[in-house]
Structures are given as C-alpha cells and as structure tokens.
Design a protein around this motif. Sequence first.
Motif, PDB file in Angstrom:
ATOM      1  N   SER A  94      10.009   1.216   1.328  1.00  0.00           N
ATOM      2  CA  SER A  94       9.341  -0.199   0.889  1.00  0.00           C
ATOM      3  C   SER A  94      10.469  -0.049  -0.664  1.00  0.00           C
ATOM      4  O   SER A  94      10.251   1.287  -0.839  1.00  0.00           O
ATOM      5  N   TYR A  95      10.648  -1.267  -0.956  1.00  0.00           N
ATOM      6  CA  TYR A  95      11.285  -1.027  -2.629  1.00  0.00           C
ATOM      7  C   TYR A  95      10.398  -1.560  -3.991  1.00  0.00           C
ATOM      8  O   TYR A  95       9.233  -1.920  -4.038  1.00  0.00           O
ATOM      9  N   LYS A  96      11.009  -0.909  -5.063  1.00  0.00           N
ATOM     10  CA  LYS A  96       8.887  -1.560  -6.117  1.00  0.00           C
ATOM     11  C   LYS A  96       9.270  -2.991  -6.303  1.00  0.00           C
ATOM     12  O   LYS A  96      10.148  -3.489  -6.511  1.00  0.00           O
ATOM     13  N   LYS A  97       7.962  -2.865  -5.853  1.00  0.00           N
ATOM     14  CA  LYS A  97       7.533  -4.668  -5.904  1.00  0.00           C
ATOM     15  C   LYS A  97       7.534  -4.501  -8.099  1.00  0.00           C
ATOM     16  O   LYS A  97       7.757  -5.995  -9.022  1.00  0.00           O
ATOM     17  N   SER A  98       6.910  -3.919  -8.470  1.00  0.00           N
ATOM     18  CA  SER A  98       7.202  -3.779 -10.188  1.00  0.00           C
ATOM     19  C   SER A  98       6.981  -2.492 -10.846  1.00  0.00           C
ATOM     20  O   SER A  98       7.096  -1.061  -9.893  1.00  0.00           O
ATOM     21  N   PHE A  99       7.768  -2.950 -12.259  1.00  0.00           N
ATOM     22  CA  PHE A  99       7.399  -1.481 -13.372  1.00  0.00           C
ATOM     23  C   PHE A  99       6.109  -1.598 -14.282  1.00  0.00           C
ATOM     24  O   PHE A  99       6.131  -2.566 -15.104  1.00  0.00           O
ATOM     25  N   LEU A 100       5.679  -0.494 -14.917  1.00  0.00           N
ATOM     26  CA  LEU A 100       4.988  -0.644 -15.351  1.00  0.00           C
ATOM     27  C   LEU A 100       5.854  -0.104 -16.974  1.00  0.00           C
ATOM     28  O   LEU A 100       6.485   0.789 -17.341  1.00  0.00           O
ATOM     29  N   VAL A 101       6.146  -1.646 -17.942  1.00  0.00           N
ATOM     30  CA  VAL A 101       6.976  -1.410 -19.560  1.00  0.00           C
ATOM     31  C   VAL A 101       5.760  -1.023 -20.522  1.00  0.00           C
ATOM     32  O   VAL A 101       4.723  -1.808 -20.311  1.00  0.00           O
ATOM     33  N   HIS A 102       6.893  -1.327 -21.800  1.00  0.00           N
ATOM     34  CA  HIS A 102       6.623  -0.903 -22.527  1.00  0.00           C
ATOM     35  C   HIS A 102       6.154  -2.046 -23.626  1.00  0.00           C
ATOM     36  O   HIS A 102       7.099  -2.682 -23.993  1.00  0.00           O
TER      37      HIS A 102
END
Length: 259
Positions: free
Chosen positions: A147-155
Amino acid sequence: MKELRLVMVEDEAATARNLEYVLKGLNENINIVVILQSVSEAVNWFENNQTSYDIVFMDIRLADGLSFDIFKKVNIHRPVIFVTAYNDYAIQAFKNNGIDYILKPFDEQEIAKALDKFENLTKPAEQELKGLKLAQLLEYVNIELKSYKKSFLVHYRDKLVPLETAKIAWFYTSNEIVYAHTLDNKQYVMDFTMEQLEQQIDPELFFRANRQFIINRKAILEIEFYFNGRLAVKISPETPEHILISKVRVPVFKSWMNN
C-alpha cells in the motif's frame, strides 16, 4: 561462492545506487556488469551481450517507454526480477522471463528472497518449476502488493499535522528543499527527497514530470504542445515554474494519462 553477474535496467540514479548497495550487502560476489537507463540502451547492450550475465534486475517504466519493449526487439535468455513502483504489470512481467515482482520502495528482505528464488530455480532439482503454468508461478513467487502512503506528517508552525496524500496537487523541489502544495493552495516543507517520495506515493495518482515536479492527475487542467516535441502541463493551483514533459517522457506521460 560463484560470481553472480547482474545487469540492472533502471533510469533513476538514486534507485540504482540504493539497489546496488543492498545487493552487494547481501552477496559480496555480485558483480554489477552494467546499469542501463533506457529501452534503446538496453536493446543495444543485450544484442551485443547474449551470455555475459546471469540475471537481470529491471524497472518497468523507463524514460523512453516500457521495459517490455526490450523483449520485443531482442532475446533475453536469463531470469528477470522486476523492481517497479507499479503493481499492474505482474502478468506481463511473468510472460517476459520474470521470476519475481518487487514493488518500490523495496527492502533488503525482499531482495534477499528474490535472490533465493533465483538460486533455487537454477538448481537442477528445481528446473521443473520452469514448466509451471503462469498461475502456478504467480502463486509460487507470492507477490505482495504494497500500500502507498495515505498521509504525511508535516510541520505547520509549532505542530505536526497529517497531510492527506490525495490532496497534494504537486511536489516541487528548489534549492534542495522539497515542498508539497495542496489542491486548496497550501504549502508545506517535506522531509523527503523527490526520489523517496516517488517510491512512497501511488503511481496511478502521481507522475514524475521532471526533476523538479511530481504532479497529481487531479490537479491537471490542460496540456499544450511545446517546442521540440515537449508538452507543457497546466496545473491548478498554479506552479512557480512551467511544468515541461521532455520529448522522451511524452509517451510514458500519455500512457499514464490514458490509464
């Protein structure tokens, strides 16, 4: 241990370096004979080197077309391990000497298993596997679709916030900083390189237009013909620079858009 002569067909330099590092870490007797970056380069090399290799590690989407085009123009007599970001070519892969199908981003364990399969297939006791039907072979290699990334944690200011991948209109790199720009016109700094992002996001949704841009198909407004056989892609929200698709990448881009 006997030397294992390996040919790599991969047009992303960072991926090629990473794969070479993993391979040599697993088996010090691996000799990377050549790294080929395009269909045309691969056809020319295989035409003149029929027996000087033991195995091929091959990407599928190259700068000038699909690697399956190589098999239409020249005979490849050795097993092929496909390493790709795309999960919809498995059957074609196994019809073209494929013995394994690894999805990017790959890890050391997957590469190790693929090498073990190659070793087993080359043992006399395992030769009968070559006669298996396609469905049996697919079961044997046990493809695991990632599966591919559904979201990223960003600053964001003094916080970390989740950014939904599907809402990113485009990724852009400038001065060694990578930005994610969203469909609702917000921008965030990413902690990944463009090459790392390309291996983590769904290739059905995102396309690496050039060195500076990865674009979301949902953000594409129109495509114009540009000079020297290139295409200019208009995106919303508007990008800081023109997005140009090179002449050699145009067939791949059209195939992606028509998918």
